[in-house]
Design an enzyme around this catalytic site. Structure first.
Site, PDB file in Angstrom:
ATOM      1  CG  HIS A   1      86.646 -44.573  -3.237  1.00  0.00           C
ATOM      2  ND1 HIS A   1      87.140 -43.443  -3.847  1.00  0.00           N
ATOM      3  CD2 HIS A   1      86.768 -44.357  -1.890  1.00  0.00           C
ATOM      4  CE1 HIS A   1      87.546 -42.581  -2.921  1.00  0.00           C
ATOM      5  NE2 HIS A   1      87.338 -43.123  -1.731  1.00  0.00           N
TER       6      HIS A   1
HETATM    7  C1  LIG Z   1      91.717 -46.645   3.868  1.00  0.00           C
HETATM    8  C2  LIG Z   1      90.405 -46.101   3.366  1.00  0.00           C
HETATM    9  C3  LIG Z   1      90.267 -44.731   3.174  1.00  0.00           C
HETATM   10  C4  LIG Z   1      89.046 -44.223   2.699  1.00  0.00           C
HETATM   11  N1  LIG Z   1      88.878 -42.875   2.673  1.00  0.00           N
HETATM   12  C5  LIG Z   1      87.645 -42.373   2.419  1.00  0.00           C
HETATM   13  C6  LIG Z   1      87.372 -40.995   2.604  1.00  0.00           C
HETATM   14  O1  LIG Z   1      88.223 -40.222   3.033  1.00  0.00           O
HETATM   15  N2  LIG Z   1      86.112 -40.547   2.312  1.00  0.00           N
HETATM   16  C7  LIG Z   1      85.142 -41.373   1.858  1.00  0.00           C
HETATM   17  O2  LIG Z   1      84.047 -40.901   1.558  1.00  0.00           O
HETATM   18  N3  LIG Z   1      85.370 -42.696   1.693  1.00  0.00           N
HETATM   19  C8  LIG Z   1      86.579 -43.206   2.020  1.00  0.00           C
HETATM   20  N4  LIG Z   1      86.781 -44.553   1.949  1.00  0.00           N
HETATM   21  C9  LIG Z   1      85.685 -45.405   1.467  1.00  0.00           C
HETATM   22  C10 LIG Z   1      84.526 -45.557   2.452  1.00  0.00           C
HETATM   23  O3  LIG Z   1      84.992 -45.578   3.783  1.00  0.00           O
HETATM   24  C11 LIG Z   1      83.756 -46.823   2.094  1.00  0.00           C
HETATM   25  O4  LIG Z   1      83.256 -46.712   0.769  1.00  0.00           O
HETATM   26  C12 LIG Z   1      82.564 -47.093   3.005  1.00  0.00           C
HETATM   27  O5  LIG Z   1      82.960 -47.086   4.352  1.00  0.00           O
HETATM   28  C13 LIG Z   1      81.934 -48.429   2.626  1.00  0.00           C
HETATM   29  O6  LIG Z   1      80.858 -48.713   3.481  1.00  0.00           O
HETATM   30  P1  LIG Z   1      80.168 -50.163   3.511  1.00  0.00           P
HETATM   31  O7  LIG Z   1      79.083 -50.076   4.501  1.00  0.00           O
HETATM   32  O8  LIG Z   1      79.854 -50.567   2.131  1.00  0.00           O
HETATM   33  O9  LIG Z   1      81.318 -51.162   3.989  1.00  0.00           O
HETATM   34  P2  LIG Z   1      82.220 -51.122   5.288  1.00  0.00           P
HETATM   35  O10 LIG Z   1      82.152 -49.799   5.956  1.00  0.00           O
HETATM   36  O11 LIG Z   1      83.557 -51.631   4.903  1.00  0.00           O
HETATM   37  O12 LIG Z   1      81.507 -52.141   6.289  1.00  0.00           O
HETATM   38  C14 LIG Z   1      81.485 -53.519   6.166  1.00  0.00           C
HETATM   39  C15 LIG Z   1      81.468 -54.101   7.568  1.00  0.00           C
HETATM   40  O13 LIG Z   1      81.088 -55.459   7.509  1.00  0.00           O
HETATM   41  C16 LIG Z   1      81.917 -56.207   8.367  1.00  0.00           C
HETATM   42  N5  LIG Z   1      81.924 -57.576   7.871  1.00  0.00           N
HETATM   43  C17 LIG Z   1      82.379 -58.011   6.670  1.00  0.00           C
HETATM   44  N6  LIG Z   1      82.185 -59.328   6.551  1.00  0.00           N
HETATM   45  C18 LIG Z   1      81.571 -59.729   7.695  1.00  0.00           C
HETATM   46  C19 LIG Z   1      81.121 -60.994   8.164  1.00  0.00           C
HETATM   47  N7  LIG Z   1      81.234 -62.093   7.436  1.00  0.00           N
HETATM   48  N8  LIG Z   1      80.562 -61.056   9.413  1.00  0.00           N
HETATM   49  C20 LIG Z   1      80.423 -59.930  10.167  1.00  0.00           C
HETATM   50  N9  LIG Z   1      80.853 -58.720   9.762  1.00  0.00           N
HETATM   51  C21 LIG Z   1      81.417 -58.623   8.539  1.00  0.00           C
HETATM   52  C22 LIG Z   1      83.249 -55.504   8.284  1.00  0.00           C
HETATM   53  O14 LIG Z   1      84.098 -55.835   9.349  1.00  0.00           O
HETATM   54  C23 LIG Z   1      82.832 -54.053   8.250  1.00  0.00           C
HETATM   55  O15 LIG Z   1      82.695 -53.515   9.541  1.00  0.00           O
HETATM   56  C24 LIG Z   1      87.978 -45.105   2.398  1.00  0.00           C
HETATM   57  C25 LIG Z   1      88.122 -46.475   2.601  1.00  0.00           C
HETATM   58  C26 LIG Z   1      89.312 -46.979   3.094  1.00  0.00           C
HETATM   59  C27 LIG Z   1      89.444 -48.473   3.319  1.00  0.00           C
END
Ligand SMILES: Cc1cc2nc3c(=O)[nH]c(=O)nc-3n(C[C@H](O)[C@H](O)[C@H](O)COP(=O)(O)OP(=O)(O)OC[C@H]3O[C@@H](n4cnc5c(N)ncnc54)[C@H](O)[C@@H]3O)c2cc1C
Length: 534
Positions: A473
């Protein structure tokens, strides 16, 4: 290529932003994602998360490593992050948790006016499509499908009984009136239609075929953004690498970074927006000096107790375990239920380690298999694990650059346990977890305890330092706020640079007391709604 909005990263936040902004047919939107479409069986079948998270094959996973952690015996932590449409919600455990209402009131008290609980609740509800139906706190109508688990294992019910035997309360809804207690997690999983039992990633929820077909929405996958292009102090587009070639995509209105808590600060710094010394160290010409970019990294550190199981009705690495899983796979294909739909972390709990506290300070995840080093180390036979994490850590880390090469991984330092208070809270939480694991209700399953020690405080501390690591997280690295130091304003606009916004988990000023997917989606719902209203 030219669009009104260019969104970088199609994860939990980016999927929402692309979907909501393109609802206006007059607005053109381009979503650029480094990974693939996130529609394969590994993403759709909940149990197959076990193939993605360990990261050896980098299946839909960036599989980052941290720098050596001085308070964890110099070990490098592992940081899986989703790399596909859906982002980390394509590889997460699907647990639907919002945090504690007071977390958002804390945000407001930190200067984030408009982010208090009463203000954010409508956006949690806007996102939520809960099978339990609508109420004051819930909604059945949003795109993010939420359901009760189809068939939690018998051992998970025994875990709940064990909590009762340890004098801990039960709760029916961690996102309801009472977060505190032990209970079963709800999951972000399709609950009806042909996809019932499949993971409902943010992309599956917000970018279904009818949205993808919108003529004003372009989605580019396997395209990695290298930097934001600026003219003076205005963002005008991005450079990306696609099919081995560098291409420019222009943004008329805004570039929106939704690349996650590691990706977004990395991209800002690669684009000349960040701490002066970090930019000069890597020879990047400064566009705007912003000392807080990459700072304020907070994450939930997790410590696990694992046991061999005497009963074979948990998840096991053995011929029998493989046979059970194969049968479960067939059943899941038929009706979307059973072990293959399990989040594995079936049971949960939010507890206070002292009666003086006003809200839970630790969270438990009870898992129906052995989890050792993010499933990177395998143990023969059946087993189960319980995890404890400290919900509001005081430790602060940072994200910096390893090099000016945009294809290099960022330099991640969570600085776990740099605050003594975090270790004390973790120790208190671990003692409660041990008590539950020793309760009578789990006796029929309880076999050999892995990583056994003499039970002293010193041995427990040593075990925590030897084995604890993230429960995934990370947040806070492009903190929003109303103070001049904040990286972004209260709608994610990057201070000091026109036409540039960050919308993802990196915006959170403080880590919430729970899992972070639903809160991140809520933030994107709120900001996109406010952008459309402007
Ligand atoms: C293994 C795991 C288990 C988890 N379990 C839970 C759970 O059960 N419940 C829960 O609530 N949360 C859980 N989480 C946390 C939750 O999923 C994340 O906090 C949330 O998805 C974050 O969202 P975000 O939009 O900030 O980033 P992300 O969803 O990580 O999205 C970022 C995106 O940007 C893309 N990206 C990055 N850099 C670039 C670039 N330079 N060019 C193009 N694309 C790029 C990535 O590929 C990705 O698709 C878990 C996370 C993980 C990794």
């Amino acid at each position: 290529m030219e669009f009104d909005y260019v969104i970088v990263g199609g994860g939990s936040a980016g999927s929402v932003m692309a979907s909501r902004l393109s609802e206006n047919p007059k607005t053109s939107v381009c979503l650029i994602e480094a990974g693939g479409a996130g529609q394969g069986i590994l993403v759709r079948a909940p149990a197959l998360v076990a193939a993605m998270v360990p990261g050896y094959l980098k299946l839909n996973n960036w599989a980052f490593k941290t720098v050596p952690q001085p308070h964890l015996n110099g070990r490098r932590g592992f940081q899986p992050r989703g790399k596909a449409l859906g982002g980390s919600s394509a590889i997460n455990a699907m647990l639907y948790i919002r945090g504690h209402p007071s977390d958002y009131d804390d945000w407001a008290n930190l200067g984030c006016a408009g982010w208090d609980w009463q203000s954010v609740l409508p956006y949690f509800k806007k996102a939520e499509g809960n099978r339990r139906g609508s109420s004051d706190l819930h909604s059945a109508d949003g795109p993010l499908q939420v359901r009760d688990q189809s068939e939690p294992r018998a051992i998970t019910h025994a875990y709940l009984e064990a909590c009762k035997q340890a004098q801990l309360p039960l709760t029916k809804d961690f996102n309801g009136a009472q977060q505190e207690g032990a209970g079963l997690y709800q999951v972000t999983q399709f609950h009806s239609g042909p996809k019932a039992g499949e993971r409902c990633s943010a992309a599956a929820a917000y970018l279904p075929p009818e949205v993808k077909r919108r003529s004003n929405l372009t989605i580019l996958t396997r395209a990695q953004v290298l930097r934001v292009v600026t003219e003076g102090k205005r963002a005008v587009g991005v450079d990306m690498r696609r099919n081995g070639q560098e291409q420019r995509v222009q943004a008329q209105a805004e570039v929106i970074l939704s690349a996650g808590a590691f990706g977004s600060p990395q991209l800002l710094m690669l684009s000349g927006i960040g701490p002066a010394e970090e930019l000069s160290k890597h020879g990047i010409p400064p566009v705007h000096v912003a000392p807080q970019v990459g700072q304020n990294l907070q994450d939930h550190l997790d410590y696990t107790l694992s046991y061999k199981s005497k009963r074979p009705d948990t998840v096991g690495l053995s011929a029998r375990g493989a046979w059970q899983l194969a049968r479960a796979g067939l059943r899941w294909r038929k009706d979307g239920s059973g072990l293959f739909a399990s989040p594995m972390a079936e049971g949960g709990g939010f507890f206070r380690t002292s009666p003086d506290l006003e809200r839970p300070d630790i969270q438990l995840h009870f898992v129906v298999g052995i989890v050792d080093d993010h499933m990177r180390k395998l143990h023969y036979g059946f087993g189960y694990s319980c995890h404890v994490c400290v919900l509001r850590p005081e430790s602060r880390g940072h994200v910096r650059l390893r090099s000016a090469d945009p294809l290099a991984a960022p330099r991640i330092d969570p600085n776990f346990l740099s605050s003594e208070g975090d270790l004390e809270a973790m120790t208190r939480g671990a003692r409660m977890m041990e008590q539950i694991m020793q309760a009578e209700a789990l006796t029929p399953w309880r076999g050999q305890k892995l990583f056994a020690h003499d039970g002293s405080d010193a041995a427990l501390e040593a075990d925590i330092r030897a084995r604890a690591d993230t429960i995934y997280h990370p947040v806070g690295t492009c903190r929003m706020g109303n103070d001049p130091e904040a990286v972004c304003d209260l709608q994610g606009r990057v201070n000091g640079v026109e036409g540039l916004r960050v919308v993802d988990a990196s915006l959170m000023p403080r880590l919430v007391g729970g899992n972070t997917n639903a809160p991140t989606i809520m933030m994107a719902e709120k900001i996109s709604a406010e952008m459309k209203a402007d």
